[in-house]
Each structure stands twice: as C-alpha cells, then as structure tokens.
Design an enzyme around this catalytic site. Sequence first.
Site, PDB file in Angstrom:
ATOM      1  N   HIS A 166      -2.907  20.176  42.352  1.00 33.38           N
ATOM      2  CA  HIS A 166      -4.359  20.297  42.189  1.00 33.38           C
ATOM      3  C   HIS A 166      -5.005  20.511  43.554  1.00 33.38           C
ATOM      4  CE1 HIS A 166      -3.504  16.065  43.094  1.00 33.38           C
ATOM      5  NE2 HIS A 166      -4.705  16.024  43.625  1.00 33.38           N
ATOM      6  N   LYS A 222      -4.221  19.572  57.885  1.00 35.29           N
ATOM      7  CA  LYS A 222      -3.414  18.345  57.974  1.00 35.29           C
ATOM      8  C   LYS A 222      -1.923  18.657  57.804  1.00 35.29           C
ATOM      9  CE  LYS A 222      -7.021  15.158  56.321  1.00 35.29           C
ATOM     10  NZ  LYS A 222      -7.375  14.194  55.238  1.00 35.29           N
TER      11      LYS A 222
END
Length: 432
Positions: free
Chosen positions: A282, A307
């Site tokens: 998702h 990240k």
Amino acid sequence: MSYRLFQIDAGVQNYEWGNIGSKSVVAQFAHNSTPSKVEIDPSLPYAELWMGTHQSMASVDHKTGTSLRDLVEKRPEEFLGAQVINKFRSTREIPFLLKVLSIGKVLSIQAHPDKELAQKLHFRDPKNYPDDNHKPEMALAVTEFEGFCGFKPLEELDSLLQKIPEFREIVGEELVHLFHENIFTGKVKMDSQEDHKNRKLLQQVFSKVMNLPDSKVYMNTKSLVKRTYDEPELFGHELCKLIQKMQSDFPYDIGLFCGCLMLNHCILQPGEAMFLQARDIHAYIRGDIVECMAASDNVVRAGFTPKFKDVNVLVDMLTYSYEDVEMQKMRPEIFTRSHGNGYDNLYDPPIEEFAVLQTILNEKNGRREVEGLQGPSILIVTKGEGSIQIQDENDSKLKCKPGFIFFIQPEVKIQLISSSDDFVTYRAFCEV
Ligand SMILES: NNC(=O)[C@@H](O)[C@H](O)[C@H](O)COP(=O)(O)O
Ligand SMILES: [Zn+2]
C-alpha cells in the site's frame, strides 16, 4: 490523581510527506492540546500524531508529563486489564498504536511484516525494524483520502502491460507474454491452484520492475511521463493525472511503475475505511486519516521515499493480493453498548489488537453514554467542543476540543457531552 480517565499528550512525527505548518491537522491538534509545547512552525511538515505506549514515541500524562508507558508498567492490571495482559503477554504495552496522519504528498510504497518476519527483521536490523511485532493497520478517512492498496485486478494489469511501451520494456517481452498467456482472469477462488499461479506471476512482474537498474529507471520514467501528455488515451484520464501528480511528488521514481501502473488506486470518502493486513502492499497519497495499528513501527519500503528501502525483503514478503479496490473497503458496524443522542460507527477489523469507535453528536448539549469496555482505550476529539467524564462522577469532567486526547481504563463507563452541534471523537480500544 485518578487514572481511570485522564488527558494525555501525543508525540508528533515530522516526516517529509506531512502537510506543512497549520495546513496540517496534526499541527493543529498538537498545538490545541499543548499550546505551550507546540508552536506551529509554518515551514515544517507535521505528518503523524502518535497515541499509545510504543517505545519509539510514547504519549505522556498531560498534567505531569509522565510517560504513559511508565504509568502502565506501574499499574498494569488497572491500565490494561487481566485478559489483555494474558493475551499479549506484556505489562507495559497497550496492544494498539492510534495515529492521526495529515498527508500532503505520497508516502512510501510499503508493506508491514507479519509476526514471524518482524522477529527476523528486528533481530537482524533493529535500527530499521525497531520492534518484533506485526503491523496490520486500518485507515479511517477524516477528509477525502487517496491511496494505493493491493495490486490491480490482473486483467487490468495485463492490458497496461500490453499497451504501455515503457512498461513492456522494463518487464521484458518474454515475461509480458508469459503473464498474458498464463493468468487466470475472472472469478478465481482464493487459495486455489489458479490463485497461487496468479500471485506467482504477479511476483515475477513486480520483482522485475523493482530490480530495474537505476540507469534505466530515469530513462523509462521520463518517457512514461511524456507519453501521458502525448498519448493520454493510452492511460485514461484518472491514471494520467495520477502519474503526473506522483511525478511532481517524486520525480522519476520507480513508484511511477510499481505504484501507478501496478496498484489499485483507491479513494475513500469521509467515514469510509480500509484494512491492510500484514504483508499487503500500500501507499497513502493524500488526505487526513485516523489510523490504528498493532503496536509496531516496522515499515518495509521500496518506492516514493528517501528512507531506507528493503527491496528484496518487500518482493519476498508480499501477499500479492489483487482484489478489486471495493473489496478492500471496510463498512462500519452498529455498536450496541452505547446510548443517548447522536450515533456511533464501529470499525472492527479481523484482528485482536484493536477496533475503533467513531462517535458523532450532532446537536448542542447532546449526551452519549458508553458502557465500560473490557480493555484499555484511547480517545481523540477531531471536531467540535464538549466534555468527557466518568458516568455519575461530575468532578471527573474534562474539557474537549479538537486534538484533545484521553486514556480510559477498562470497565470505566464514560459520558460524552457536546457543546457544539458537531462533536466527533474516535476511540481505539482492545478487548480480547
Ligand atoms: N500506512 N501507513 C503507515 O504504515 C504509517 O503508520 C507509517 O508510519 C508511515 O507509513 C510511514 O511512512 P514512511 O515510512 O514515512 O514512508
Ligand atoms: Zn502502512
């Protein structure tokens, strides 16, 4: 001081995808409940409000600043109740983590590990995987919400593979042909032979996309974006807009392929919800949501993010579910243990750590009483004003404004009273 019902302050995460300054409800809520602690910085993104005892950012007692985690640890039976302690084998952790997210630009394409994988990842890499817990989660739309959830139905994916040259290019003719010839379309029984074959083929395509060399990512994303302007009919209006929006959020990112072309694009209207079990892929695109999850911060990422990305772990771990987006939406249920003015919506996903009760009082001086629950709960006010108290104990009355958060011990009967004509609260709770 009684801890049966008391106000707590949440922590704030300033992830770069959060809405900026006072545009963010996270900033507004944090400032409302602790004006002296949170001066809104107009240049800072305010992404998440954390409510719970997760060791990365535990909430604190509004009056004394004492960590909720420490308070629970001192009096586990009072704060958690015997059943929850026995079930989750912890005397300092509330089993859920409640959040508010205010999303200004797309979050990472991600999935969360189940318990078995979480233990392995935490043991191997505690810096990137801070706990050993699974992280199934539910998103409840407060404003209109847009996100990706699960893979597109395979026939839709196949048709994009057939007609988008850059998609064919990065997947390769051989696999495009294999996929086209071997997928089972239409109604495929979950867990059947056909279903397993479908998921295997989906994993092969996803893996090819995710392992594209960086040099080819730039060239193909650039050409894909250009094609959305030159030949929009190939994509359709909605997908064109989506690719162009994602390009502005994360230029030339592989997420343009593995997100926009492979994942279900879903819109939730306020009051709608979706549940993501562990290992479901998702990504959230925009909107304000209340999010509740098992108490974990384990995120495996692979696109639309600066990240740490763990591509191989992500490719291996996914469920590769490919249901129609409507199937992933959750409908609220009736809650039978409350009465009075207004109404409740209960969002109760198929896991034990949490359910969320939304309560709406739509008239001034409305009163709603809720029976004691068999476990800990955290309530946040998201709209309007009023008060909360322990039933028949007026000296326990506490003021409510948007962003005010309360911890409620098991068995405590509470009463919500509105002083505005649209008073809305969300209450996460755990009962086993
Ligand atoms: N789906 N939502 C979540 O899992 C949130 O609870 C997470 O905290 C965010 O997704 C974290 O996203 P980033 O790692 O900053 O991209
Ligand atoms: Zn997530």
